[in-house]
Design an enzyme around this catalytic site. Structure first.
Site, mmCIF file in Angstrom:
data_model
loop_
_atom_site.group_PDB
_atom_site.id
_atom_site.type_symbol
_atom_site.label_atom_id
_atom_site.label_comp_id
_atom_site.label_asym_id
_atom_site.label_seq_id
_atom_site.Cartn_x
_atom_site.Cartn_y
_atom_site.Cartn_z
ATOM 1 N N HIS A 170 -2.639 3.232 -4.559
ATOM 2 C CA HIS A 170 -2.169 2.781 -3.377
ATOM 3 C C HIS A 170 -0.831 2.224 -3.597
ATOM 4 C CE1 HIS A 170 -5.601 3.253 -0.751
ATOM 5 N NE2 HIS A 170 -6.456 3.022 -1.707
ATOM 6 N N ASP A 214 1.043 -1.107 0.069
ATOM 7 C CA ASP A 214 0.018 0.143 0.167
ATOM 8 C C ASP A 214 0.846 1.336 -0.202
ATOM 9 O OD1 ASP A 214 -2.399 1.726 0.293
ATOM 10 O OD2 ASP A 214 -3.386 0.020 1.029
ATOM 11 N N GLU A 217 -9.700 3.239 -5.350
ATOM 12 C CA GLU A 217 -9.395 4.471 -5.089
ATOM 13 C C GLU A 217 -7.957 5.042 -5.840
ATOM 14 O OE1 GLU A 217 -10.919 4.622 -0.455
ATOM 15 O OE2 GLU A 217 -8.834 3.731 -0.650
HETATM 16 C C1 ACM Z 1 -10.816 -0.215 0.207
HETATM 17 O O1 ACM Z 1 -11.675 0.005 1.419
HETATM 18 N N1 ACM Z 1 -10.419 0.918 -0.179
HETATM 19 C C2 ACM Z 1 -11.116 -1.215 -0.534
#
Ligand code: ACM
Length: 509
Positions: free
Chosen positions: A249, A179, A313
């Site tokens: 991410h 991440d 995201e």
């Molecule tokens: C998430 O909670 N961004 C998958």
């Protein structure tokens, strides 16, 4: 006082259970007849029971405990099992080894609770109530995700986490390995991913604001540790599904290799903030080569049929400005930066499919992931429905019912968690993986459900267990047994709590 009926004690609740009178008693002389292909189940039974019971459970052709595989028991599927306990014999049967492993966990739950303790239980009679059980899970995917990117956990603790999953017949351990704030999987071709990307200088203390703890955080697994974890989980019938996030991410990867981003000369640090980072992968050829190389190494370590590639995201701001991204949009005839996201994941998904694997991604809407992706719907059950209607296999991970980083009550004494909704035990128990409005063919595409434990605010094993239990018990029950009455679940959980305590699980009270 008569003992409670069996199905009132087991968690998850078995499909069919009938209690008979009498008991079977394990002694030092009890032998196990191990059918062909059942050796691993016999080993698991011995390993799980040895610390507390000291039972040798030696194999013998005339053993009173029989573990047998019978491929003709097709109604039991991959994970179902039948268990018959009489006063002089125990017969555990399944069509597949995994079914026997589930049955071993049931035997463990049927024994006196001291059987789960680490220390020898002196003076305990190791009895099983006589019974007839047929048990088949409702959903094939009953998962638990742990984020080891935000806070690293040593592999010994991951093994403990898997032990507890297996007790609850959870069959997928989804490991969130990368991440913005850390990259935890070693990649031989790109050593800086862990050397640089595995460390951050500090962490934000709360969900917002510019306050930091001033403490460096880091860690990464070795290949041997990850391979060992996969093998360990497999012996318990748990599949480790790794997740490598892309194209968003990825800030930790970009700190290690800035040329994979959208501004090659920019120096970046591993992110120290929480939230959504707008630094994302570029879309030039070198980036796709990088992703494929990383995934090749992932495939070497993780035999799981499913590999998770994130997809959530991913802000488009960098692609909107990048000349390389605009050139890619033109060359591929795409409509704009939003189309690049699907294009990127389609390239990656095709690569995995060509290698015999199935790509999994987080749904932002349920309709944006390329064909062939299994969709993990987290924002809204409507996304689960939309994805299944589009023909995707779906895992319903609705955050209001499965995000264990949210506090489990509104009590101000709860440790600080993800801001937003409380996810109470009852919310988890009430979560139907099949979204409302699903026709039977759409419902058939819902593989199951999964708990998520993001770890921005959970750094220690104590905190992880506090957040996981007992809520994961509710998810396990729902995923295996389907809907159960709240009162029935609560009374089984009260009995089950003694098992968690014997295992020294640092649970929520
Ligand atoms: C998430 O909670 N961004 C998958």
């Amino acid at each position: 006082m008569p003992a409670p009926p069996l199905d009132a004690t087991l968690l998850p609740r078995p499909t069919k259970a009938r209690t008979r009178s009498g008991q079977f008693t394990f002694t030092a002389d009890t032998r196990v007849r191990v059918g062909e292909g059942a050796e691993d189940a016999a080993r698991l039974l011995r390993t799980l029971l040895a610390p507390a019971t000291g039972l040798p459970l030696h194999p013998a052709d005339d053993g009173a405990v029989v573990l047998a595989l019978d491929p003709d028991l097709t109604g039991l599927g991959t994970e179902g099992y039948g268990l018959t306990v009489g006063p002089h014999s125990v017969l555990l049967r399944a069509a597949r080894l995994t079914g026997l492993l589930r049955g071993v966990q049931t035997i463990r739950q049927l024994l006196p609770v001291q059987a789960l303790a680490r220390a020898p239980g002196r003076g305990v009679r190791w009895t099983l109530p006589c019974a007839e059980i047929t048990d088949v899970p409702r959903h094939p995917w009953r998962g638990a995700m742990l984020d080891v990117a935000r806070h690293f956990q040593p592999v010994e603790y991951l093994r403990r986490y898997v032990d507890l999953l297996a007790l609850h017949k959870i069959n997928v351990f989804h490991l969130h390995l990368t991440d913005d704030q850390g990259w935890r999987m070693p990649v031989t071709a790109y050593p800086k991913l862990t050397e640089i990307g595995g460390h951050r200088t500090r962490s934000m203390t709360g969900p917002t604001g510019d306050v930091y703890d001033g403490t460096a955080h880091g860690g990464a697994y070795t290949r041997a540790e990850l391979a060992g974890l996969v093998e360990y989980a497999s012996a318990l019938g748990v599949t480790v599904v790794p997740e490598i996030e892309m194209p968003g991410h990825v800030r930790a990867a970009l700190a290690a290799y800035p040329r994979l981003g959208n501004a090659p000369d920019r120096a970046l640090e591993v992110w120290t903030r929480w939230g959504v980072c707008d630094t994302v992968l570029g879309v030039h050829d070198e980036v796709l080569d990088f992703c494929r190389t990383v995934l090749e190494e992932v495939m070497e370590l993780f035999p799981s049929p499913y590999l998770h590639v994130g997809g959530d995201e991913c802000p488009l701001t960098e692609w909107e400005r990048s000349p390389l991204a605009r050139a890619r949009i033109a060359a591929e005839g795409l409509h704009g930066p939003a189309d690049l996201h699907r294009w990127f994941l389609a390239r990656i998904g095709d690569f995995l499919v060509r290698n015999g694997r199935r790509p999994v991604g987080w749904a932002e809407t349920g309709t944006e992931l390329p064909d062939g992706f299994t969709v993990m719907a987290w924002r809204d059950p409507a996304h689960a429905l939309a994805a299944a209607r589009r023909g995707h296999d779906v895992i319903n991970a609705h955050h209001r019912a499965t995000y264990l980083d949210h506090p489990q009550s509104a009590d101000p004494r709860e440790p600080p968690g993800q801001p937003g909704a409380v996810v109470a035990l009852r919310d988890v128990h009430g979560h139907d993986p099949v979204p409302a409005g699903a026709t039977s063919d759409v419902a058939a595409r819902v593989l199951g459900t999964q708990a998520q434990l993001w770890t921005e605010f959970a750094a220690t094993p104590e905190r992880l267990e506090y957040l996981t239990y007992p809520r994961l018990c509710a998810l396990a029950d729902r995923g295996w047994s389907g809907p159960t009455e709240w009162g029935d679940f609560r009374s089984r959980l009260d009995l089950h709590t003694a098992r968690l305590d014997a295992l020294e699980v640092r649970r929520h009270p």
